[in-house]
Scaffold this motif. Sequence first.
Motif, PDB file in Angstrom:
ATOM      1  N   GLN A 457      -5.278 -51.934 -23.996  1.00 36.58           N
ATOM      2  CA  GLN A 457      -5.723 -52.846 -22.949  1.00 36.58           C
ATOM      3  C   GLN A 457      -4.574 -53.705 -22.423  1.00 36.58           C
ATOM      4  O   GLN A 457      -4.703 -54.916 -22.201  1.00 36.58           O
ATOM      5  CB  GLN A 457      -6.871 -53.757 -23.438  1.00 36.58           C
ATOM      6  CG  GLN A 457      -8.092 -53.011 -23.944  1.00 36.58           C
ATOM      7  CD  GLN A 457      -7.899 -52.451 -25.358  1.00 36.58           C
ATOM      8  OE1 GLN A 457      -7.551 -53.213 -26.267  1.00 36.58           O
ATOM      9  NE2 GLN A 457      -8.120 -51.170 -25.543  1.00 36.58           N
ATOM     10  N   ALA A 458      -3.421 -53.037 -22.212  1.00 34.23           N
ATOM     11  CA  ALA A 458      -2.210 -53.739 -21.789  1.00 34.23           C
ATOM     12  C   ALA A 458      -1.952 -53.624 -20.291  1.00 34.23           C
ATOM     13  O   ALA A 458      -0.968 -54.166 -19.795  1.00 34.23           O
ATOM     14  CB  ALA A 458      -1.008 -53.199 -22.557  1.00 34.23           C
ATOM     15  N   ILE A 459      -2.805 -52.912 -19.553  1.00 35.93           N
ATOM     16  CA  ILE A 459      -2.595 -52.705 -18.121  1.00 35.93           C
ATOM     17  C   ILE A 459      -3.821 -53.208 -17.362  1.00 35.93           C
ATOM     18  O   ILE A 459      -4.961 -52.987 -17.764  1.00 35.93           O
ATOM     19  CB  ILE A 459      -2.369 -51.212 -17.808  1.00 35.93           C
ATOM     20  CG1 ILE A 459      -1.061 -50.725 -18.436  1.00 35.93           C
ATOM     21  CG2 ILE A 459      -2.331 -50.969 -16.303  1.00 35.93           C
ATOM     22  CD1 ILE A 459      -0.818 -49.233 -18.275  1.00 35.93           C
ATOM     23  N   ARG A 460      -3.565 -53.906 -16.272  1.00 40.92           N
ATOM     24  CA  ARG A 460      -4.621 -54.211 -15.317  1.00 40.92           C
ATOM     25  C   ARG A 460      -4.178 -53.749 -13.937  1.00 40.92           C
ATOM     26  O   ARG A 460      -2.994 -53.509 -13.711  1.00 40.92           O
ATOM     27  CB  ARG A 460      -4.964 -55.698 -15.316  1.00 40.92           C
ATOM     28  CG  ARG A 460      -3.838 -56.616 -14.921  1.00 40.92           C
ATOM     29  CD  ARG A 460      -4.259 -58.078 -15.107  1.00 40.92           C
ATOM     30  NE  ARG A 460      -3.166 -58.996 -14.808  1.00 40.92           N
ATOM     31  CZ  ARG A 460      -2.914 -59.494 -13.604  1.00 40.92           C
ATOM     32  NH1 ARG A 460      -3.680 -59.147 -12.566  1.00 40.92           N
ATOM     33  NH2 ARG A 460      -1.900 -60.322 -13.417  1.00 40.92           N
ATOM     34  N   GLN A 461      -5.127 -53.582 -13.038  1.00 38.68           N
ATOM     35  CA  GLN A 461      -4.812 -53.114 -11.694  1.00 38.68           C
ATOM     36  C   GLN A 461      -4.628 -54.282 -10.735  1.00 38.68           C
ATOM     37  O   GLN A 461      -5.436 -55.226 -10.719  1.00 38.68           O
ATOM     38  CB  GLN A 461      -5.916 -52.197 -11.176  1.00 38.68           C
ATOM     39  CG  GLN A 461      -5.917 -50.818 -11.829  1.00 38.68           C
ATOM     40  CD  GLN A 461      -6.937 -49.902 -11.195  1.00 38.68           C
ATOM     41  OE1 GLN A 461      -8.112 -49.950 -11.554  1.00 38.68           O
ATOM     42  NE2 GLN A 461      -6.515 -49.062 -10.258  1.00 38.68           N
ATOM     43  N   GLU A 462      -3.593 -54.197  -9.935  1.00 36.78           N
ATOM     44  CA  GLU A 462      -3.332 -55.222  -8.931  1.00 36.78           C
ATOM     45  C   GLU A 462      -4.421 -55.173  -7.867  1.00 36.78           C
ATOM     46  O   GLU A 462      -4.717 -54.104  -7.328  1.00 36.78           O
ATOM     47  CB  GLU A 462      -1.965 -54.948  -8.296  1.00 36.78           C
ATOM     48  CG  GLU A 462      -1.528 -55.975  -7.275  1.00 36.78           C
ATOM     49  CD  GLU A 462      -0.158 -55.647  -6.717  1.00 36.78           C
ATOM     50  OE1 GLU A 462       0.786 -56.406  -6.986  1.00 36.78           O
ATOM     51  OE2 GLU A 462      -0.036 -54.602  -6.024  1.00 36.78           O
ATOM     52  N   PRO A 463      -5.044 -56.309  -7.550  1.00 38.65           N
ATOM     53  CA  PRO A 463      -6.090 -56.317  -6.514  1.00 38.65           C
ATOM     54  C   PRO A 463      -5.555 -55.780  -5.191  1.00 38.65           C
ATOM     55  O   PRO A 463      -4.448 -56.085  -4.786  1.00 38.65           O
ATOM     56  CB  PRO A 463      -6.463 -57.802  -6.397  1.00 38.65           C
ATOM     57  CG  PRO A 463      -6.061 -58.402  -7.714  1.00 38.65           C
ATOM     58  CD  PRO A 463      -4.840 -57.638  -8.150  1.00 38.65           C
ATOM     59  N   GLY A 464      -6.329 -54.938  -4.565  1.00 40.16           N
ATOM     60  CA  GLY A 464      -5.939 -54.381  -3.273  1.00 40.16           C
ATOM     61  C   GLY A 464      -5.200 -53.066  -3.400  1.00 40.16           C
ATOM     62  O   GLY A 464      -5.653 -52.034  -2.918  1.00 40.16           O
ATOM     63  N   SER A 465      -4.036 -53.058  -4.089  1.00 38.90           N
ATOM     64  CA  SER A 465      -3.228 -51.832  -4.177  1.00 38.90           C
ATOM     65  C   SER A 465      -3.665 -50.916  -5.310  1.00 38.90           C
ATOM     66  O   SER A 465      -3.430 -49.711  -5.264  1.00 38.90           O
ATOM     67  CB  SER A 465      -1.755 -52.178  -4.356  1.00 38.90           C
ATOM     68  OG  SER A 465      -1.513 -52.684  -5.672  1.00 38.90           O
ATOM     69  N   GLY A 466      -4.286 -51.488  -6.345  1.00 38.44           N
ATOM     70  CA  GLY A 466      -4.657 -50.688  -7.513  1.00 38.44           C
ATOM     71  C   GLY A 466      -3.493 -50.340  -8.413  1.00 38.44           C
ATOM     72  O   GLY A 466      -3.648 -49.626  -9.403  1.00 38.44           O
ATOM     73  N   LYS A 467      -2.298 -50.845  -8.104  1.00 32.16           N
ATOM     74  CA  LYS A 467      -1.115 -50.506  -8.882  1.00 32.16           C
ATOM     75  C   LYS A 467      -1.085 -51.289 -10.195  1.00 32.16           C
ATOM     76  O   LYS A 467      -1.655 -52.375 -10.299  1.00 32.16           O
ATOM     77  CB  LYS A 467       0.142 -50.751  -8.057  1.00 32.16           C
ATOM     78  CG  LYS A 467       0.213 -49.830  -6.839  1.00 32.16           C
ATOM     79  CD  LYS A 467       1.516 -49.932  -6.074  1.00 32.16           C
ATOM     80  CE  LYS A 467       1.528 -48.942  -4.921  1.00 32.16           C
ATOM     81  NZ  LYS A 467       2.808 -48.914  -4.189  1.00 32.16           N
ATOM     82  N   PRO A 468      -0.425 -50.735 -11.231  1.00 32.17           N
ATOM     83  CA  PRO A 468      -0.508 -51.320 -12.567  1.00 32.17           C
ATOM     84  C   PRO A 468       0.336 -52.583 -12.727  1.00 32.17           C
ATOM     85  O   PRO A 468       1.428 -52.693 -12.191  1.00 32.17           O
ATOM     86  CB  PRO A 468       0.019 -50.214 -13.474  1.00 32.17           C
ATOM     87  CG  PRO A 468       0.954 -49.433 -12.595  1.00 32.17           C
ATOM     88  CD  PRO A 468       0.356 -49.483 -11.230  1.00 32.17           C
ATOM     89  N   LEU A 469      -0.217 -53.497 -13.505  1.00 37.71           N
ATOM     90  CA  LEU A 469       0.492 -54.689 -13.945  1.00 37.71           C
ATOM     91  C   LEU A 469       0.439 -54.698 -15.467  1.00 37.71           C
ATOM     92  O   LEU A 469      -0.638 -54.556 -16.060  1.00 37.71           O
ATOM     93  CB  LEU A 469      -0.154 -55.954 -13.373  1.00 37.71           C
ATOM     94  CG  LEU A 469      -0.160 -56.072 -11.842  1.00 37.71           C
ATOM     95  CD1 LEU A 469      -1.019 -57.256 -11.402  1.00 37.71           C
ATOM     96  CD2 LEU A 469       1.257 -56.190 -11.304  1.00 37.71           C
TER      97      LEU A 469
END
Length: 500
Positions: A457-469
Amino acid sequence: MGEIPYRDILLRGEAGSCLLCSGAPCAAACPFGLEPDRILRALRFENTMGAAARLPEELPCRTCRTKDCMRACLKGKLTGPVEIDRVMEYASTLEKPGGAADLTVKFCNLRCENPFFLSSSVVANNYEMIARAFETGWAGAVFKTVGTFVPKEVSPRFDALRKEALPFVGFKNIEQISEHTLAENLSCIRQLKRDFPTKILVASIMGRSEEEWTVLSGLMTEAGADVIECNFSCPHMAADGLGSDVGQNPELVAAYTRAVRRGTHLPILAKMTPNLGNMELPAIAAYEAGADGIAAINTIKSILNVDPGSFVSGPEVDGKTSVGGYSGKAVKPIALRFIHSLSICEKLRGAELSGMGGIETWLDAAEFLALGCRTVQVTTAVMQYGYRIVEDMVEGMKYYLASQGYSSVSEIIGKALPNILPADDLNRDSISYPKFHRENCLGCGRCYLSCLDGGHQAIRQEPGSGKPLLNPRRCVGCHLCLTVCPAGAITPGTRVPKNQ
């Protein structure tokens, strides 16, 4: 990452979807005389430099308006044609070969023009087949196992395991040894050695008693075979006391190896079964009893494709089946594990190794060589694609070696062995975080889902782009995200000490 975004992904995908036709209509339709089929085949089998070398500097596809090759593509009748125009354009940007290395190897004191052999199976079943394989470029062949008896075969004998769009992940067979008489097989071996004296012909044999093993080895020697391979490993012979039943018993392996040695002065290979935990035990027994080398692995005992309607498994023989041998690309990691164990075994120092199990490309073969094999053997890939695959195996290996500064294939034999350690000896004090290449990220969220449900659970998606953070406090550097990314947009990051 290629110069063109997603170039390598497109090339793999389009080459992987090509039907690899015999007498390809796309080549016949090309008004410029190019060979799109041959280029696609080279790409399919990881011979990228060979594909690039077949394209002219001035690519006519750039100005072609007819697209005749794509109209002729038979895949168009299924889902749509291969994007040949884009493949040619992208392939023209690949690295071209700068030279070619020597593939000659010595195996059991025999000169082999390259490391590529057919393994003992239906692909090496008679004179016509092996002669055609030799003419195509195979350095040697292990003749389909010969006995003093002719088995009664079943119909059908083959089935395949599929996954998603992949039609051939693994393969099951319930075929037995040669269906030809002993006299017919001996005649084939004699003729092959007369007509192809520089090729290496290995006679695979299987006896039912010490006397039969001795007689068979003597007959193969008289017929002109170069090497004797003892089939101690077939997983589905109909009679007890044959095949893998022998290979799991070191005492029987030793007794039958000694019996073979009584009948021949030729090099002896003992072909091992993977249907046991420790292959070294029967391999040591064979080596100490007079074998010169070990061949591994034979197929893995398996049950495949149980139909939930009829509850019949494949291949279905009049509503029934039996345990059979599993092969194909899916078994390669298992084969490599056994090859590594044999290579590092002190009691097998000096034993020659011939490896097999899931080899389709020069790159697969290079892995076996890097773990200590001097030759490799192939069956399932030939059954799927034909003898022609050796052309890209030879070409791809020559170009790869030269590009890495090697002059001979012998230079890579065993080079991977120092890099495989016991688990306790691995570096456990540092971490390699994933590196996200946001310019290539599609925003599909595959990395997020895998990390969420199968990771930490170390990745979340950037709002809008869906790209990983990435949350580095949760990330353990497992690289699951890298493994599942469909766009190649994640690579290993710099290794740093833990807690820093």
